[in-house]
Enzyme design. Sequence first.
Site, PDB file in Angstrom:
ATOM      1  CB  SER A 152      10.054 118.306  55.642  1.00 47.88           C
ATOM      2  OG  SER A 152      11.241 119.060  55.765  1.00 47.88           O
ATOM      3  CG  HIS A 184      13.089 118.890  50.057  1.00 48.52           C
ATOM      4  ND1 HIS A 184      14.118 119.329  50.851  1.00 48.52           N
ATOM      5  CD2 HIS A 184      11.955 119.331  50.654  1.00 48.52           C
ATOM      6  CE1 HIS A 184      13.642 120.000  51.876  1.00 48.52           C
ATOM      7  NE2 HIS A 184      12.326 120.008  51.782  1.00 48.52           N
ATOM      8  CD  GLU A 198      17.880 119.309  53.585  1.00 46.31           C
ATOM      9  OE1 GLU A 198      18.917 119.832  54.032  1.00 46.31           O
ATOM     10  OE2 GLU A 198      16.747 119.784  53.765  1.00 46.31           O
ATOM     11  CD  GLU A 205      16.456 122.337  50.706  1.00 46.77           C
ATOM     12  OE1 GLU A 205      17.553 121.797  50.969  1.00 46.77           O
ATOM     13  OE2 GLU A 205      15.642 122.703  51.564  1.00 46.77           O
ATOM     14  CG  ASP A 210      17.489 117.631  57.303  1.00 47.80           C
ATOM     15  OD1 ASP A 210      17.081 116.881  58.227  1.00 47.80           O
ATOM     16  OD2 ASP A 210      16.882 118.668  56.950  1.00 47.80           O
ATOM     17  CD  GLU A 223      18.693 119.758  59.443  1.00 46.37           C
ATOM     18  OE1 GLU A 223      19.746 120.012  58.805  1.00 46.37           O
ATOM     19  OE2 GLU A 223      17.607 120.289  59.173  1.00 46.37           O
ATOM     20  CG  ASP A 265      14.919 121.716  60.787  1.00 46.08           C
ATOM     21  OD1 ASP A 265      14.374 122.741  61.207  1.00 46.08           O
ATOM     22  OD2 ASP A 265      14.780 121.333  59.602  1.00 46.08           O
ATOM     23  CE  LYS A 277      14.757 124.877  58.148  1.00 43.70           C
ATOM     24  NZ  LYS A 277      14.029 123.583  58.159  1.00 43.70           N
ATOM     25  CG  HIS A 279      17.685 126.979  52.329  1.00 44.27           C
ATOM     26  ND1 HIS A 279      17.838 126.481  51.071  1.00 44.27           N
ATOM     27  CD2 HIS A 279      17.926 125.926  53.165  1.00 44.27           C
ATOM     28  CE1 HIS A 279      18.153 125.215  51.107  1.00 44.27           C
ATOM     29  NE2 HIS A 279      18.221 124.849  52.366  1.00 44.27           N
ATOM     30  CE  LYS A 292      19.618 122.234  55.698  1.00 48.72           C
ATOM     31  NZ  LYS A 292      18.781 121.269  56.450  1.00 48.72           N
TER      32      LYS A 292
HETATM   33  P1  PGA Z   1      11.736 122.461  54.640  1.00 46.23           P
HETATM   34  O1  PGA Z   1      13.028 121.557  54.779  1.00 46.23           O
HETATM   35  O2  PGA Z   1      12.148 123.844  54.366  1.00 46.23           O
HETATM   36  O3  PGA Z   1      10.997 121.789  53.532  1.00 46.23           O
HETATM   37  O4  PGA Z   1      10.986 122.341  55.943  1.00 46.23           O
HETATM   38  C1  PGA Z   1      14.272 122.025  55.141  1.00 46.23           C
HETATM   39  C2  PGA Z   1      14.828 121.228  56.275  1.00 46.23           C
HETATM   40  O5  PGA Z   1      14.200 120.276  56.765  1.00 46.23           O
HETATM   41  O6  PGA Z   1      15.923 121.567  56.742  1.00 46.23           O
HETATM   42 ZN    ZN Z   2      15.766 119.864  58.374  1.00 41.67          ZN
END
Ligand code: PGA
Ligand code: ZN
Length: 431
Positions: free
Chosen positions: A47, A160, A169, A212, A249, A292, A319, A344, A372, A395
């Site tokens: 995503s 996911h 999430e 995840e 999230d 998030e 994010d 990230k 991650h 996370k």
């Molecule tokens: P992604 O999702 O690594 O698939 O982008 C993680 C997140 O949105 O935090």
């Molecule tokens: Zn996110």
Amino acid sequence: MEEFNPYRISNVRALQVLDSRGDPTVEVVVTTEGGGIGRAIAPSGASKGKYEALEIRDGDLKLYRGRSVLRAVNNVNSIISQALRGMDSRNQRLIDRRLIEIDGTQNKSRLGANAIVATSLAVLKAAADTAEVPLFEYIGGVQARVLPIPMLNIINGGVHAGNELSIQEFMIVPVGADKFSEALRIAVEIYKVLRQYIKSRYGASAVNVGDEGGYAPPMKYTEEALEALMKSIEGAGYRAGSDVYLALDAAATQFYNEDKNRYLIDRRELTPDELLDYWVQIVEKYPILSIEDPFYEEDFKHFAELATRLKGKCIIVGDDLTVTNMGRVKAALAHGSIGGLIVKINQVGTFTEAADVVKYAQTNGIRTIVSHRSGDTEDPAIAHIAVGLSTPFIKTGAPARGERTAKYNELLRIEDYLAGEAIYAAKLIKI
Ligand code: PGA
Ligand code: ZN
């Protein structure tokens, strides 16, 4: 003759390896003249935010169905290797700037963010290895000893998982512990109780896990998942709202319909204002520490409205909104959109840029969460980065699947290495 410098980069090499979804990715190995080795692998999101740095893939359908990254690998082995050889690996800022310059694009699409991030992190590791200090200590110096609070994604939805949950999430945040290792134990106990709960209600096949490592049961509604978390926390003998919090999230871009300006969530179509009211309602009902990406990635305004409505009750986290990009983080702060920030490295592409964003956020009272990606690898670097930069949160998924436990296990090793001197972040900050 030039003087011997053990930190000088002697070689930069890349190869194609696999991530946790079986997609090819870039591994870079940097060696120094002193014999130091740094090896890093680029992760990959599902995503992804629109404003992220761009990973490049070959698109040749005959190779890994278009997913191979040989062009990025080749960019490391030719252009990047040539540019970095002979540089001092300790000069991370200069090296990252050079990577940005030789790429020359806004979103790192020429050399590829996957090539660049793996190189940047491999340089960091090679310098630490040459210095013979653990990576977290190389990053944070002798003061680095705060272990982050893990946010464990134990129910997976959205892109996911193959279920109907709109929200991506559902996390637990074990704050009521004295040590990181204790927090992780609490999380694992809850994860196991959740497994039983899901099995008894949805059947044995419902305990299969998503990208995840969280369970991906055939749930349909947000509150079904929240109830499952509450029951599991209590069932494991902990108190929700003091020992353990929940966190979400939403990754709302994924269920936003731009043409209609509506969010498709829980089989309903909500306007942004209705969604805002919905978030307020569930925060009143459940002990949710943070949400998030509650709105799609352009909507600084609704983020800000929600942050105001929930001030002191729940942290609004950026994010996809912020993508570890200084410009977007500054915009989010100017709007008052966020109280927390996902970090990230591969969203922006270099360690230096990400570390600058962390520093800026921390200076401005924003909670930082090193994260991650859903497609990740056995590379444990983010565990060291979280401790090195003293971010209060990390996370990195459920306590399952090797690419997730790689990070948790590394944090256990760091705690052990610090021999009683480690501080659990929950003991330091006000939750
Ligand atoms: P992604 O999702 O690594 O698939 O982008 C993680 C997140 O949105 O935090
Ligand atoms: Zn996110």
